[in-house]
Design a protein around this motif. Sequence first.
Motif, PDB file in Angstrom:
ATOM      1  N   PRO A   1       0.946 -14.124  -0.966  1.00  0.00           N
ATOM      2  CA  PRO A   1       2.114 -13.904  -1.451  1.00  0.00           C
ATOM      3  C   PRO A   1       2.596 -12.379  -1.712  1.00  0.00           C
ATOM      4  N   ALA A   2       1.508 -11.728  -2.024  1.00  0.00           N
ATOM      5  CA  ALA A   2       1.801 -10.357  -2.291  1.00  0.00           C
ATOM      6  C   ALA A   2       2.102  -9.543  -1.063  1.00  0.00           C
ATOM      7  N   ILE A   3       1.563 -10.023   0.002  1.00  0.00           N
ATOM      8  CA  ILE A   3       1.763  -9.261   1.073  1.00  0.00           C
ATOM      9  C   ILE A   3       3.160  -9.672   1.838  1.00  0.00           C
ATOM     10  N   SER A   4       3.515 -10.879   1.597  1.00  0.00           N
ATOM     11  CA  SER A   4       4.947 -11.197   2.057  1.00  0.00           C
ATOM     12  C   SER A   4       6.183 -10.477   1.149  1.00  0.00           C
ATOM     13  N   GLU A   5       5.884 -10.424  -0.124  1.00  0.00           N
ATOM     14  CA  GLU A   5       6.519  -9.694  -1.152  1.00  0.00           C
ATOM     15  C   GLU A   5       6.646  -8.342  -0.775  1.00  0.00           C
ATOM     16  N   TRP A   6       5.592  -7.502  -0.504  1.00  0.00           N
ATOM     17  CA  TRP A   6       5.621  -6.256  -0.008  1.00  0.00           C
ATOM     18  C   TRP A   6       6.448  -6.087   1.093  1.00  0.00           C
TER      19      TRP A   6
ATOM     20  N   PHE B   1      14.440  -1.756   2.137  1.00  0.00           N
ATOM     21  CA  PHE B   1      14.406  -0.223   2.152  1.00  0.00           C
ATOM     22  C   PHE B   1      14.631   0.266   3.533  1.00  0.00           C
ATOM     23  N   GLY B   2      14.513  -0.464   4.216  1.00  0.00           N
ATOM     24  CA  GLY B   2      14.625  -0.090   5.888  1.00  0.00           C
ATOM     25  C   GLY B   2      13.446   0.415   6.616  1.00  0.00           C
ATOM     26  N   THR B   3      12.281   0.162   6.066  1.00  0.00           N
ATOM     27  CA  THR B   3      10.792   0.576   6.681  1.00  0.00           C
ATOM     28  C   THR B   3      10.488  -0.699   7.392  1.00  0.00           C
ATOM     29  N   ASP B   4      10.058  -0.338   8.696  1.00  0.00           N
ATOM     30  CA  ASP B   4       9.203  -1.571   9.542  1.00  0.00           C
ATOM     31  C   ASP B   4       7.852  -1.686   8.900  1.00  0.00           C
ATOM     32  N   PRO B   5       7.484  -2.968   8.430  1.00  0.00           N
ATOM     33  CA  PRO B   5       6.111  -3.114   7.713  1.00  0.00           C
ATOM     34  C   PRO B   5       5.300  -3.257   9.051  1.00  0.00           C
ATOM     35  N   ALA B   6       5.704  -3.432  10.085  1.00  0.00           N
ATOM     36  CA  ALA B   6       4.921  -3.680  11.026  1.00  0.00           C
ATOM     37  C   ALA B   6       4.352  -2.166  11.752  1.00  0.00           C
ATOM     38  N   LYS B   7       5.082  -1.187  11.683  1.00  0.00           N
ATOM     39  CA  LYS B   7       4.740   0.129  11.876  1.00  0.00           C
ATOM     40  C   LYS B   7       4.007   0.748  10.618  1.00  0.00           C
ATOM     41  N   TYR B   8       4.654   0.693   9.384  1.00  0.00           N
ATOM     42  CA  TYR B   8       4.061   1.186   8.375  1.00  0.00           C
ATOM     43  C   TYR B   8       3.920   0.130   7.166  1.00  0.00           C
ATOM     44  N   ARG B   9       2.416  -0.175   7.133  1.00  0.00           N
ATOM     45  CA  ARG B   9       1.969  -1.421   6.390  1.00  0.00           C
ATOM     46  C   ARG B   9       1.847  -1.221   4.818  1.00  0.00           C
TER      47      ARG B   9
ATOM     48  N   LEU C   1      -6.723  -5.859   3.965  1.00  0.00           N
ATOM     49  CA  LEU C   1      -7.120  -6.727   4.504  1.00  0.00           C
ATOM     50  C   LEU C   1      -7.232  -6.629   5.944  1.00  0.00           C
ATOM     51  N   ARG C   2      -6.282  -5.926   6.583  1.00  0.00           N
ATOM     52  CA  ARG C   2      -6.397  -5.798   8.112  1.00  0.00           C
ATOM     53  C   ARG C   2      -7.758  -4.958   8.327  1.00  0.00           C
TER      54      ARG C   2
ATOM     55  N   SER D   1      -8.858  -3.876  -5.265  1.00  0.00           N
ATOM     56  CA  SER D   1      -7.555  -4.214  -4.650  1.00  0.00           C
ATOM     57  C   SER D   1      -7.661  -5.715  -3.701  1.00  0.00           C
ATOM     58  N   VAL D   2      -8.819  -5.665  -3.173  1.00  0.00           N
ATOM     59  CA  VAL D   2      -8.823  -6.862  -2.345  1.00  0.00           C
ATOM     60  C   VAL D   2      -8.914  -8.238  -2.973  1.00  0.00           C
ATOM     61  N   THR D   3      -9.540  -8.372  -4.260  1.00  0.00           N
ATOM     62  CA  THR D   3      -9.777  -9.396  -5.152  1.00  0.00           C
ATOM     63  C   THR D   3      -8.319  -9.612  -5.714  1.00  0.00           C
ATOM     64  N   SER D   4      -7.669  -8.568  -6.027  1.00  0.00           N
ATOM     65  CA  SER D   4      -6.062  -8.752  -6.721  1.00  0.00           C
ATOM     66  C   SER D   4      -5.281  -9.354  -5.511  1.00  0.00           C
ATOM     67  N   ILE D   5      -5.495  -8.845  -4.213  1.00  0.00           N
ATOM     68  CA  ILE D   5      -4.798  -9.339  -3.226  1.00  0.00           C
ATOM     69  C   ILE D   5      -5.021 -11.026  -2.893  1.00  0.00           C
ATOM     70  N   GLN D   6      -6.338 -11.520  -3.095  1.00  0.00           N
ATOM     71  CA  GLN D   6      -6.625 -12.746  -2.778  1.00  0.00           C
ATOM     72  C   GLN D   6      -6.029 -13.587  -4.015  1.00  0.00           C
ATOM     73  N   ASN D   7      -6.124 -13.018  -5.280  1.00  0.00           N
ATOM     74  CA  ASN D   7      -5.496 -13.880  -6.417  1.00  0.00           C
ATOM     75  C   ASN D   7      -3.818 -13.854  -6.446  1.00  0.00           C
ATOM     76  N   SER D   8      -3.270 -12.727  -5.621  1.00  0.00           N
ATOM     77  CA  SER D   8      -1.735 -12.767  -5.585  1.00  0.00           C
ATOM     78  C   SER D   8      -0.972 -13.166  -6.778  1.00  0.00           C
ATOM     79  N   ASN D   9      -1.540 -12.941  -8.130  1.00  0.00           N
ATOM     80  CA  ASN D   9      -0.772 -12.950  -9.296  1.00  0.00           C
ATOM     81  C   ASN D   9      -0.322 -11.784  -9.672  1.00  0.00           C
ATOM     82  N   TRP D  10      -0.602 -10.754  -9.030  1.00  0.00           N
ATOM     83  CA  TRP D  10       0.177  -9.301  -9.110  1.00  0.00           C
ATOM     84  C   TRP D  10       0.168  -8.832  -7.939  1.00  0.00           C
ATOM     85  N   TYR D  11       0.995  -7.682  -7.615  1.00  0.00           N
ATOM     86  CA  TYR D  11       1.371  -7.332  -6.540  1.00  0.00           C
ATOM     87  C   TYR D  11       0.766  -5.592  -6.241  1.00  0.00           C
ATOM     88  N   LEU D  12       0.261  -5.217  -5.203  1.00  0.00           N
ATOM     89  CA  LEU D  12      -0.180  -3.930  -5.035  1.00  0.00           C
ATOM     90  C   LEU D  12       0.867  -3.101  -4.433  1.00  0.00           C
TER      91      LEU D  12
END
Length: 120
Positions: A60-65, A72-80, A87-88, A109-120
């Motif tokens: 969920p954190a990645i999808s949300e970001w 905001f007009g930024t391509d998340p595939a180009k600027y992750r 994670l990549r 950071s990785v643990t937080s992403i895994q838990n996805s209860n808050w966003y980086l």
Amino acid sequence: MTSITLAPIIKKTYPDFKIGYAIYHNIVVEKSPQMVRGRFQFYQETMMMDLEQTDLLTFPAISEWRSIFKKFGTDPAKYRPSSEALLRRLKKRDFATSRSLCCRHQQSSVTSIQNSNWYL
């Protein structure tokens, strides 16, 4: 005390947006003890195996970001987003570091992403 000012467009688009920061003083960064490096390497390898068959967009954190970047007009595939980039790198086995401060930050950071209860 440091002051952070958000651009008006951020406040308008995301009125509940929150940001945090940490300031460190008198920090000495040196090579991590072997025990810490060993534990961190084990943690990385465990995560790598867990991520092998995982689509990163299921976090969920990645999808949300990615959604925020697009608004905001930024391509998340180009600027992750940084959470996705971490994670990549881990999936590609490009995540090693010998500095304890970096190890702790990346592991946290990785643990937080895994838990996805808050966003980086």
